[in-house]
Structure formats: C-alpha cells, structure tokens
Write an enzyme that holds these catalytic residues in place. Structure first.
Site, PDB file in Angstrom:
ATOM      1  N   ILE A 143      97.148  38.190   5.077  1.00 21.44           N
ATOM      2  CA  ILE A 143      95.570  38.760   4.618  1.00 21.44           C
ATOM      3  C   ILE A 143      94.792  38.646   5.920  1.00 21.44           C
ATOM      4  O   ILE A 143      93.893  39.710   5.989  1.00 21.44           O
ATOM      5  CB  ILE A 143      95.085  37.844   3.421  1.00 21.44           C
ATOM      6  CG1 ILE A 143      95.934  38.250   2.170  1.00 21.44           C
ATOM      7  CG2 ILE A 143      93.515  38.058   3.172  1.00 21.44           C
ATOM      8  CD1 ILE A 143      95.464  36.756   1.005  1.00 21.44           C
ATOM      9  N   ASP A 193      95.143  25.550  16.396  1.00 17.89           N
ATOM     10  CA  ASP A 193      95.172  24.937  15.033  1.00 17.89           C
ATOM     11  C   ASP A 193      93.758  25.176  14.486  1.00 17.89           C
ATOM     12  O   ASP A 193      92.736  24.495  15.061  1.00 17.89           O
ATOM     13  CB  ASP A 193      95.388  23.522  14.989  1.00 17.89           C
ATOM     14  CG  ASP A 193      95.568  22.844  13.550  1.00 17.89           C
ATOM     15  OD1 ASP A 193      95.318  23.362  12.573  1.00 17.89           O
ATOM     16  OD2 ASP A 193      96.011  21.607  13.728  1.00 17.89           O
ATOM     17  N   ASN A 205      90.458  31.695   6.714  1.00 15.87           N
ATOM     18  CA  ASN A 205      91.435  32.217   6.083  1.00 15.87           C
ATOM     19  C   ASN A 205      92.741  31.633   5.928  1.00 15.87           C
ATOM     20  O   ASN A 205      93.352  31.571   4.906  1.00 15.87           O
ATOM     21  CB  ASN A 205      91.530  33.753   6.484  1.00 15.87           C
ATOM     22  CG  ASN A 205      92.877  34.238   6.064  1.00 15.87           C
ATOM     23  OD1 ASN A 205      92.839  34.528   4.940  1.00 15.87           O
ATOM     24  ND2 ASN A 205      94.001  34.401   6.760  1.00 15.87           N
ATOM     25  N   TYR A 248      98.453  22.814  -3.951  1.00 14.90           N
ATOM     26  CA  TYR A 248      97.873  24.067  -3.562  1.00 14.90           C
ATOM     27  C   TYR A 248      96.539  24.351  -4.672  1.00 14.90           C
ATOM     28  O   TYR A 248      95.369  24.580  -4.393  1.00 14.90           O
ATOM     29  CB  TYR A 248      98.746  25.284  -4.075  1.00 14.90           C
ATOM     30  CG  TYR A 248      98.126  26.584  -3.312  1.00 14.90           C
ATOM     31  CD1 TYR A 248      97.973  26.897  -2.066  1.00 14.90           C
ATOM     32  CD2 TYR A 248      97.780  27.456  -4.322  1.00 14.90           C
ATOM     33  CE1 TYR A 248      97.582  28.086  -1.634  1.00 14.90           C
ATOM     34  CE2 TYR A 248      97.288  28.859  -3.773  1.00 14.90           C
ATOM     35  CZ  TYR A 248      97.118  29.123  -2.553  1.00 14.90           C
ATOM     36  OH  TYR A 248      96.839  30.261  -2.200  1.00 14.90           O
ATOM     37  N   LYS A 283      92.720  24.343  -3.390  1.00 15.09           N
ATOM     38  CA  LYS A 283      91.794  25.369  -3.528  1.00 15.09           C
ATOM     39  C   LYS A 283      90.824  25.193  -4.467  1.00 15.09           C
ATOM     40  O   LYS A 283      89.828  25.894  -4.204  1.00 15.09           O
ATOM     41  CB  LYS A 283      92.849  26.436  -3.936  1.00 15.09           C
ATOM     42  CG  LYS A 283      93.943  27.076  -2.972  1.00 15.09           C
ATOM     43  CD  LYS A 283      93.122  27.625  -1.697  1.00 15.09           C
ATOM     44  CE  LYS A 283      94.288  28.132  -0.965  1.00 15.09           C
ATOM     45  NZ  LYS A 283      93.312  28.919   0.533  1.00 15.09           N
TER      46      LYS A 283
HETATM   47  N1  LIG Z   1      99.317  35.632  -0.527  1.00  7.66           N
HETATM   48  C1  LIG Z   1      98.960  35.218  -1.820  1.00  7.66           C
HETATM   49  O1  LIG Z   1      99.236  35.551  -2.627  1.00  7.66           O
HETATM   50  C2  LIG Z   1      97.517  34.725  -1.500  1.00  7.66           C
HETATM   51  C3  LIG Z   1      96.814  34.590  -2.891  1.00  7.66           C
HETATM   52  C4  LIG Z   1      95.658  33.694  -2.922  1.00  7.66           C
HETATM   53  C5  LIG Z   1      95.294  33.182  -1.903  1.00  7.66           C
HETATM   54  N2  LIG Z   1      95.841  33.353  -0.631  1.00  7.66           N
HETATM   55  C6  LIG Z   1      95.407  32.683   0.404  1.00  7.66           C
HETATM   56  O2  LIG Z   1      95.422  33.616   1.655  1.00  7.66           O
HETATM   57  C7  LIG Z   1      95.263  33.087   2.875  1.00  7.66           C
HETATM   58  C8  LIG Z   1      96.153  33.564   3.660  1.00  7.66           C
HETATM   59  O3  LIG Z   1      97.500  33.726   3.118  1.00  7.66           O
HETATM   60  P1  LIG Z   1      98.469  34.731   3.444  1.00  7.66           P
HETATM   61  O4  LIG Z   1      99.195  35.085   1.959  1.00  7.66           O
HETATM   62  O5  LIG Z   1      98.040  35.959   4.101  1.00  7.66           O
HETATM   63  O6  LIG Z   1      99.450  33.911   4.122  1.00  7.66           O
HETATM   64  P2  LIG Z   1     100.511  34.152   5.348  1.00  7.66           P
HETATM   65  O7  LIG Z   1     101.336  32.998   5.349  1.00  7.66           O
HETATM   66  O8  LIG Z   1     100.971  35.582   5.700  1.00  7.66           O
HETATM   67  O9  LIG Z   1      99.505  33.987   6.417  1.00  7.66           O
HETATM   68  C9  LIG Z   1      98.892  32.627   6.925  1.00  7.66           C
HETATM   69  C10 LIG Z   1      98.409  32.400   8.415  1.00  7.66           C
HETATM   70  O10 LIG Z   1      98.028  31.290   8.632  1.00  7.66           O
HETATM   71  C11 LIG Z   1      98.599  30.587   9.664  1.00  7.66           C
HETATM   72  N3  LIG Z   1      98.273  29.448   9.606  1.00  7.66           N
HETATM   73  C12 LIG Z   1      98.587  28.101   8.892  1.00  7.66           C
HETATM   74  N4  LIG Z   1      98.200  26.916   9.161  1.00  7.66           N
HETATM   75  C13 LIG Z   1      97.211  27.320  10.134  1.00  7.66           C
HETATM   76  C14 LIG Z   1      96.369  26.460  10.890  1.00  7.66           C
HETATM   77  N5  LIG Z   1      96.325  25.016  10.699  1.00  7.66           N
HETATM   78  N6  LIG Z   1      95.697  27.133  11.968  1.00  7.66           N
HETATM   79  C15 LIG Z   1      95.706  28.518  12.225  1.00  7.66           C
HETATM   80  N7  LIG Z   1      96.596  29.216  11.442  1.00  7.66           N
HETATM   81  C16 LIG Z   1      97.372  28.590  10.437  1.00  7.66           C
HETATM   82  C17 LIG Z   1      99.986  30.953   9.449  1.00  7.66           C
HETATM   83  O11 LIG Z   1     100.694  30.681  10.662  1.00  7.66           O
HETATM   84  C18 LIG Z   1     100.105  32.292   8.997  1.00  7.66           C
HETATM   85  O12 LIG Z   1     100.320  33.315  10.349  1.00  7.66           O
HETATM   86  C19 LIG Z   1      95.570  31.640   2.776  1.00  7.66           C
HETATM   87  O13 LIG Z   1      94.453  30.771   2.660  1.00  7.66           O
HETATM   88  C20 LIG Z   1      96.408  31.683   1.277  1.00  7.66           C
HETATM   89  O14 LIG Z   1      96.158  30.212   0.367  1.00  7.66           O
HETATM   90  C21 LIG Z   1      97.087  34.152  -0.755  1.00  7.66           C
END
Ligand SMILES: NC(=O)c1ccc[n+]([C@@H]2O[C@H](COP(=O)([O-])OP(=O)(O)OC[C@H]3O[C@@H](n4cnc5c(N)ncnc54)[C@H](O)[C@@H]3O)[C@@H](O)[C@H]2O)c1
Length: 260
Positions: A18, A58, A85, A149, A153
C-alpha cells in the site's frame, strides 16, 4: 489539504504494498515524496521508480522517527502530509509471544504517537498539517486469527480519533485509512484464515491509492476502500451481540478449514 499536488509527503513502510502504491500515485499527482522503509533496498527502489527520495530506517523507534522526520523536513523544506503506513501483522491470540505483542505495539501504535509528537508543534505554529494513518478494517471490527493485530489497530484508530478531535480546529487534518484485504506481501502471509476471510473481496494496492486520493479530496475521517466495511462497523455499534455471534460463526467455519 485537498490535493497532494506540490505537497511534501512522507510515507512510512513504502517499500512495498500500500505504501509503495501511495508513493507512486502521489508522485504522479505532482507531490514531492519521501519513501521510508526498514528495508533500505526496497525504499530506494520505490523512490527511484517514482522520482522521490529514499530515507530508509525504522519508522517505529523513537530514534528512527526522529531521524526520519528531521531528514524529511530538510529534504522537503517542511512536511505537509505524513502517512504513517508501516504496519505488521503477527498471528495468534493471548498465546502470541511477548515479542510479537511488543513489536505490534511499537510499529502499529507507538510509531504514530512518536510521529505526532514531533509533527504537531511545527504544524500548530503554521496552522496546518495532515496525517493519514493506515489503520485497517481490523481497527473498526476485528481480525480473526490475530489478536495482536486487532488490538493494536483498534488502538491506532483510537489515537487517530483523539488527534482529529483535539486538533482539527487548529488546522491539522487527520484521516484513518481502513481497508480490508489488499493484495500485498502482508496479506499473502495471512495464511489460510486470511485468505478464506478476505479473498473474495481483496483489492489491489493501486485501488487503495485511488480511494486515498478521493478521501483527501473530500476530507472525511474514515477512508474505506471497501465500502461494505461501513455497514459492518455500524452493525457492530448498534447490535454488538449480533455482530459477535456472526464473527463467532465465522470463526467456527475457519476452524473447519484444512490446515487448521
Ligand atoms: N494488506 C492488507 O490486506 C491490509 C489491510 C488493512 C490494513 N493494512 C495495513 O496497511 C499497511 C501496509 O501494509 P501492506 O499490506 O502494504 O504490507 P507490506 O508488508 O506489503 O508493506 C509493509 C512495509 O512496511 C515495512 N515496515 C515494517 N515495519 C517497519 C518499520 N518499523 N519501519 C519502516 N518500515 C517498516 C515493511 O518492510 C514493508 O515494506 C499496514 O499498516 C497494514 O497493517 C494492510
């Protein structure tokens, strides 16, 4: 802010999923983008592809958030929009390891608190600022199979609400992005339970970016790329017992899946 054109934007966790889609979309709309991720190579790749700047690190620890915000403020000559994010999803219930509970608090909640602590002062002086928290539909409802989670959240949503209620009249806009399933590596790691619950309605990260652009344009607090979440959220509020019965029936279905 009703458009990101010309804005200085920071997106955490933007090396993937995202966050990467937001970076691409915001850059295409004419924003100046800082791409953060704990995975430095991923942050650099996304920044290069969208013409932004990478500031890997981080985005949850106090030192990491401080370095990111001061570095990005220098690069962008001030931050207009901060997208908190980065997030992690650890499985399990009360039995999940202490380390997983703690990591979930740090990344899914305290990262947001620490960023707000540093951004709020300068924004109040300027009379403007914009925060978008990537929460989740799990923050409005629940995510079967992952108590860390769901709980963190909910806390992230509570903090976003508190920020909006406290600062909206002083020019700080706060929005909470709450998607259900989005086809990203995090989603793919949700295993058979996640897939069984969300496959039918999962959307692409680019569709989430479209919803965010629309949400920024109309300024609403909740950005819901899956509109059906709004109905479930209101059912949960108006009849919690009925909603919990429904969730428990879903849990019983999930327990009958192969691999459980
Ligand atoms: N994919 C889904 O279905 C979904 C649904 C609802 C919410 N979300 C939320 O969307 C957000 C993005 O998730 P996504 O699905 O794109 O996941 P993703 O795993 O593709 O991307 C998340 C990124 O965050 C990075 N990350 C993790 N910890 C970190 C930190 N401490 N500092 C910097 N970077 C860090 C990871 O390296 C990764 O590249 C998250 O908050 C997740 O909870 C995702």
């Amino acid at each position: 802010m009703r458009s990101v054109t010309g804005a200085g934007v920071v997106i955490t966790g933007a090396g993937s999923g995202i966050g990467a889609a937001l970076a691409r979309r915001f850059a295409a709309e004419g924003a100046r983008v800082v791409v953060n991720d704990i995975d430095a190579a991923a942050a650099q790749e996304v920044a290069k592809a969208c013409g932004g700047e990478a500031l890997p690190g981080d985005a949850a620890s106090e030192a990491g958030v401080t370095g990111l915000i001061s570095g990005a403020a220098d690069l962008l000559d001030g931050i207009d929009l901060f997208c908190a994010n980065a997030g992690i999803a650890r499985p399990g219930g009360a039995d999940a390891a202490e380390l997983d509970w703690d990591a979930s608090w740090q990344v899914n909640v305290m990262a947001h608190v620490r960023a707000a602590r540093l951004l709020t002062g300068p924004w109040l002086e300027q009379g403007q600022g914009h925060l978008i928290y990537t929460v989740s539909a799990a923050g409005l409802l629940t995510m079967l199979g992952s108590a860390p989670y769901s709980v963190t959240k909910h806390a992230a949503l509570a903090f976003a609400e508190w920020m909006s209620a406290t600062y909206d009249h002083r020019g700080i806009t706060v929005q909470a992005l709450c998607p259900q399933g989005v086809r990203t590596p995090l989603y793919e790691s949700s295993g058979p339970v996640g897939h069984a619950l969300m496959d039918a309605t999962a959307i692409t990260p680019d569709a989430v970016a479209d919803a965010v652009i629309e949400g920024i344009a109309d300024g609403r607090f909740l950005i819901l790329p899956h509109p059906e979440v709004s109905l479930m959220y209101s059912r949960r509020a108006t009849d919690p017992d009925r909603w919990l019965n429904g969730m428990n029936r879903l849990q019983q279905r999930v327990e009958k899946l192969p691999d459980q």
